[in-house]
Structures are given as C-alpha cells and as structure tokens.
Design an enzyme around this catalytic site. Structure first.
Site, short mmCIF file in Angstrom:
data_model
loop_
_atom_site.label_atom_id
_atom_site.label_comp_id
_atom_site.label_asym_id
_atom_site.label_seq_id
_atom_site.Cartn_x
_atom_site.Cartn_y
_atom_site.Cartn_z
N ILE A 89 0.86 -1.19 0.00
CA ILE A 89 0.00 0.00 0.00
C ILE A 89 0.89 1.23 0.00
O ILE A 89 1.77 1.39 0.85
CB ILE A 89 -0.94 0.02 1.22
CG1 ILE A 89 -1.84 -1.23 1.23
CG2 ILE A 89 -1.81 1.27 1.23
CD1 ILE A 89 -2.68 -1.38 2.47
N CYS A 90 0.65 2.12 -0.95
CA CYS A 90 1.42 3.35 -1.05
C CYS A 90 0.55 4.52 -0.59
O CYS A 90 -0.35 4.96 -1.30
CB CYS A 90 1.90 3.58 -2.48
SG CYS A 90 2.86 5.10 -2.69
N VAL A 91 0.82 5.00 0.62
CA VAL A 91 0.12 6.17 1.14
C VAL A 91 1.09 6.88 2.08
O VAL A 91 1.88 6.25 2.79
CB VAL A 91 -1.18 5.75 1.89
CG1 VAL A 91 -0.88 4.88 3.09
CG2 VAL A 91 -1.99 6.97 2.29
#
Length: 253
Positions: A89-91
C-alpha cells in the site's frame, strides 16, 4: 514480533476504543493473547467501484512502533493504482507523514479514503494508474468487476453484522411514562372532557327544586310605579277598579 510494554499498553487502549466505537466502515480483528497479530477490515465506500466489497489488511508492528508506522499489506485482491498486486500500500501516512499519535484506526480510515480518492501520480500498479487517467469509465468498470469477484462475500464479515440495528429498551413498570387513552376508548364511567356533560352539583339541584319562581326585581318595581290606566268603554271613560275604590273611600270620610 514483541513490542515494548509502553507500545503494548497504547495498542491495548486503542483496541478497546475501536471495539466499542469503531469508525464507520472500519473494523479490527485481533488475538487477545497476541495483539501484534492484528488485521483490519475496510468496507468499500458507497459511490465507488469498491462498493459492496470488504478488504482485509494485515498489520506488522516493528520494535519501534509507535515511533515508526506499522507495515500494512492488502490481503484482498484489488484493482487500485496505489496498491500493488502483491498487496503493498502506497500512502504517505505509512511513510514520511506518519505520527505516533495516529494509531491503527487512523491507518484504516486513511486506506478507506484512498479507495475514494486514488492517486495515479504515485501508482504502484502502473496499469491501474494509466487506465484511471486515460479511461476513467473503463477503470471503474474493471475495478468493480475485480471487487465483485474477490471482495464481495455472500454475507458481510462477522465484524460488520448487526451493527446498524439498535435495540430500543422497553419501558419498565416503574417508569414515569403514562399512556393516556383517547376519548373514544374511555370507559362509560370516566369523566368526559366536555364541560356541558358534567352533572350539576347536588345542592344546586335541591335549591332549584325548592325555590319558587319569582319575577325579577326590575319587573316588580315597574308595576308598582306604573300609574293606573283608564279604559275606554262605550258612553264614556271608565276608571280602573283601584281608582274607583279610592274615590269611594274619600267620600265616606
């Protein structure tokens, strides 16, 4: 992986809060004997291609938690620019934007917001990012298809069941609430709210039966003060009887 006593106390307090009052569309699953073995659920927001889906996230807490963010992995297959096929997850919240005050609940809410507002500029899934920019309708259609296949169960996860209905407590016998029946359902002996239907008091009826009907004072005074009238008859004027008797009395004197 074990955490420091301080981190375990912090995580334990947050778990209690998330269980009693979870954010909308967010739940946590954990083992009471091992809080570090924690997973989260995010419900697909309405109005998005992920509506109707439930997405499972695994948490991996490092020794530096909460000073460093946990590692989160998307376990449910999803078509999204900011989530790779391997579940990364890229956040920003899980990277430079992390603050130790955030906690697990904040991470899950952030992932839910990411389902509403994907960011194609930092895409982990390049195919999803390109389609989002070039053909939004096509992106939504394919994301909805993947959601229906991999993320939409026949029944919601147990953590989401029976959370919308609340039991209304019944009033106890000691309650101060009184039910007032309507006029049409009152028993015959009950007092009506209409004043004209009330019977007169007993003493008033007795007085009315015993008291003779007398003319009013104004009528009596008018008769006493009214002078005697004369009546015209054939051959002259005939005085009233009272006036004739008065004259005869004067002659006798």
């Amino acid at each position: 992986m074990s955490l420091t006593p301080q981190a375990l106390r912090l995580l334990s307090r947050e778990v209690v809060s998330l269980r009693s009052d979870p954010p909308e569309g967010v739940r946590v699953v954990f083992d009471e004997d091992d809080l570090t073995a924690m997973e989260g659920w995010v419900q697909g927001p309405d109005g998005t291609p992920y509506q109707g889906g439930y997405f499972r996230i695994r948490f991996d807490f490092g020794l530096e938690y909460p000073n460093l963010p946990p590692k989160c992995t998307m376990l449910t297959k999803i078509f999204h620019p900011n989530m790779s096929k391997s579940g990364e997850i890229c956040v920003d919240t899980l990277k430079k934007g992390w603050k130790k005050e955030y906690g697990v609940g904040h991470v899950l809410v952030t992932i839910k917001c990411l389902l509403i507002y994907p960011n194609p500029e930092s895409a982990l899934d390049e195919e999803a990012g390109k389609q989002l920019l070039a053909d939004y309708d096509g992106y939504c259609k394919y994301a909805k298809l993947i959601t229906s296949i991999h993320a939409t169960p026949k029944l919601p996860p147990p953590e989401f069941r029976n959370t919308t209905s609340k039991t209304i407590p019944q009033a106890s016998s000691s309650s101060n609430t009184h039910v007032i029946p309507s006029t049409s359902t009152r028993p015959p002996n009950s007092t009506s709210s209409t004043t004209s239907s009330k019977p007169a008091p007993l003493q008033t009826r007795v007085d009315q039966e015993q008291s003779p009907v007398l003319p009013s004072t104004a009528t009596m005074d008018e008769k006493a003060l009214k002078p005697a009238t004369s009546t015209k008859v054939a051959g002259g004027t005939k005085t009233s009887t009272a006036a004739s008797k008065a004259k005869r009395g004067l002659k006798r004197l």
